[in-house]
Design a protein around this motif. Structure first.
Motif, PDB file in Angstrom:
ATOM      1  N   HIS A 152      -8.419   1.405  -2.221  1.00  0.00           N
ATOM      2  CA  HIS A 152      -8.952   2.748  -1.951  1.00  0.00           C
ATOM      3  C   HIS A 152      -8.199   3.789  -2.779  1.00  0.00           C
ATOM      4  CE1 HIS A 152     -10.910   5.983   0.177  1.00  0.00           C
ATOM      5  NE2 HIS A 152      -9.728   6.519   0.401  1.00  0.00           N
ATOM      6  N   ASP A 168       0.809  -1.220   0.000  1.00  0.00           N
ATOM      7  CA  ASP A 168       0.000   0.000   0.000  1.00  0.00           C
ATOM      8  C   ASP A 168       0.845   1.274   0.000  1.00  0.00           C
ATOM      9  OD1 ASP A 168       0.826  -0.565   2.608  1.00  0.00           O
ATOM     10  OD2 ASP A 168      -0.994   0.244   3.519  1.00  0.00           O
ATOM     11  N   ASP A 174      -1.368  -8.727   2.105  1.00  0.00           N
ATOM     12  CA  ASP A 174      -2.019  -8.470   3.384  1.00  0.00           C
ATOM     13  C   ASP A 174      -3.366  -7.781   3.129  1.00  0.00           C
ATOM     14  OD1 ASP A 174      -2.317  -6.098   5.652  1.00  0.00           O
ATOM     15  OD2 ASP A 174      -1.698  -8.036   6.479  1.00  0.00           O
ATOM     16  N   PRO A 175      -4.463  -8.291   3.727  1.00  0.00           N
ATOM     17  CA  PRO A 175      -5.792  -7.722   3.457  1.00  0.00           C
ATOM     18  C   PRO A 175      -5.912  -6.227   3.758  1.00  0.00           C
ATOM     19  CG  PRO A 175      -6.012  -9.848   4.516  1.00  0.00           C
ATOM     20  CD  PRO A 175      -4.548  -9.506   4.549  1.00  0.00           C
ATOM     21  N   SER A 176      -5.327  -5.763   4.866  1.00  0.00           N
ATOM     22  CA  SER A 176      -5.462  -4.334   5.187  1.00  0.00           C
ATOM     23  C   SER A 176      -4.659  -3.477   4.202  1.00  0.00           C
ATOM     24  CB  SER A 176      -5.036  -4.049   6.627  1.00  0.00           C
ATOM     25  OG  SER A 176      -3.662  -4.320   6.805  1.00  0.00           O
ATOM     26  N   GLN A 177      -3.500  -3.973   3.778  1.00  0.00           N
ATOM     27  CA  GLN A 177      -2.719  -3.234   2.791  1.00  0.00           C
ATOM     28  C   GLN A 177      -3.450  -3.215   1.451  1.00  0.00           C
ATOM     29  OE1 GLN A 177       1.239  -4.900   2.637  1.00  0.00           O
ATOM     30  NE2 GLN A 177       1.631  -4.447   4.783  1.00  0.00           N
ATOM     31  N   TYR A 178      -4.080  -4.335   1.101  1.00  0.00           N
ATOM     32  CA  TYR A 178      -4.803  -4.396  -0.169  1.00  0.00           C
ATOM     33  C   TYR A 178      -5.992  -3.439  -0.153  1.00  0.00           C
ATOM     34  CZ  TYR A 178      -7.101  -6.193  -4.319  1.00  0.00           C
ATOM     35  OH  TYR A 178      -7.686  -6.293  -5.559  1.00  0.00           O
ATOM     36  N   ARG A 179      -6.703  -3.394   0.964  1.00  0.00           N
ATOM     37  CA  ARG A 179      -7.854  -2.478   1.082  1.00  0.00           C
ATOM     38  C   ARG A 179      -7.388  -1.037   0.866  1.00  0.00           C
ATOM     39  NH1 ARG A 179     -12.837  -2.579   2.406  1.00  0.00           N
ATOM     40  NH2 ARG A 179     -12.863  -4.744   3.040  1.00  0.00           N
ATOM     41  N   ALA A 180      -6.268  -0.662   1.467  1.00  0.00           N
ATOM     42  CA  ALA A 180      -5.742   0.694   1.304  1.00  0.00           C
ATOM     43  C   ALA A 180      -5.326   0.944  -0.146  1.00  0.00           C
ATOM     44  CB  ALA A 180      -4.564   0.918   2.241  1.00  0.00           C
TER      45      ALA A 180
END
Length: 144
Positions: free
Chosen positions: A133, A48, A124-130
Motif C-alpha cells: 500500500h 512495514d 508476514d502477509p499483513s505487513q506485506y499488504r501495508a
C-alpha cells in the motif's frame, strides 16, 4: 542458522571482538549471519515500518536481548559493540526490504495483485499488504 537459534539455554557461541568492537573470526561471521536471519523475523523487525529510525526501541532491545542469549562476547559486550550490532541490523533490514521490493513491486500490476503475491515466505502477509500500500501511495512513489 538453526544451530544458533536452537542452542539450549545456557549455551552460547563465543564471539571475539577487536579493539574497535567489531566481531571477528568464524564466530563473528556466524553472528553477522544470525543478524540477517533475525531481521527477517516479522515479530522482531516488521517490514512495514518505513524507516529504521521508526523501529520501536522495544523491538531493537528485544533483538539485542535475543543476540545476547545466544552469543557471549569477549571482551564483554560494550556500548560500542552494541551500536555496531544495531548498525548491522539496520543495514540487513534495509537490504531485506530492498530485496522484497525488487521481487514484489511491479508498476504494471495493481496494488491488490502485488499484495496477493508475497515474494518471500518469511514476510508476514499483513505487513506485506501495508508495505505494498505504501509503495503504491503518492508518498511511496517519491524517489529521492
Amino acid at each position: 542458522m538453526s544451530e544458533v537459534w536452537d542452542l539450549p539455554d545456557g549455551e552460547f557461541i563465543c564471539v571475539e571482538v577487536d579493539a574497535l568492537g567489531n566481531p571477528i573470526g568464524w564466530e563473528g561471521k556466524k553472528l553477522l549471519n544470525a543478524l540477517g536471519c533475525l531481521v527477517r523475523k516479522h515479530q522482531y523487525a516488521p517490514i512495514d515500518i518505513l524507516s529504521w529510525k521508526d523501529m520501536p526501541e522495544l523491538n531493537i532491545t528485544k533483538m539485542l536481548q535475543l543476540i545476547q542469549s545466544k552469543f557471549h562476547f569477549v571482551p564483554k559486550l560494550t556500548e560500542q559493540t552494541k551500536q555496531i550490532l544495531i548498525d548491522n541490523l539496520s543495514a540487513k533490514w534495509r537490504q531485506f526490504k530492498h530485496d522484497v521490493k525488487a521481487k514484489g513491486y511491479d508498476e504494471n500490476k495493481t496494488e491488490e495483485e502485488m499484495a496477493a503475491n508475497i515474494p518471500d515466505r518469511r514476510v508476514d502477509p499483513s505487513q506485506y499488504r501495508a508495505l505494498v500500500h505504501h509503495w503504491c501511495s503518492q508518498k511511496g512513489q517519491v524517489h529521492v
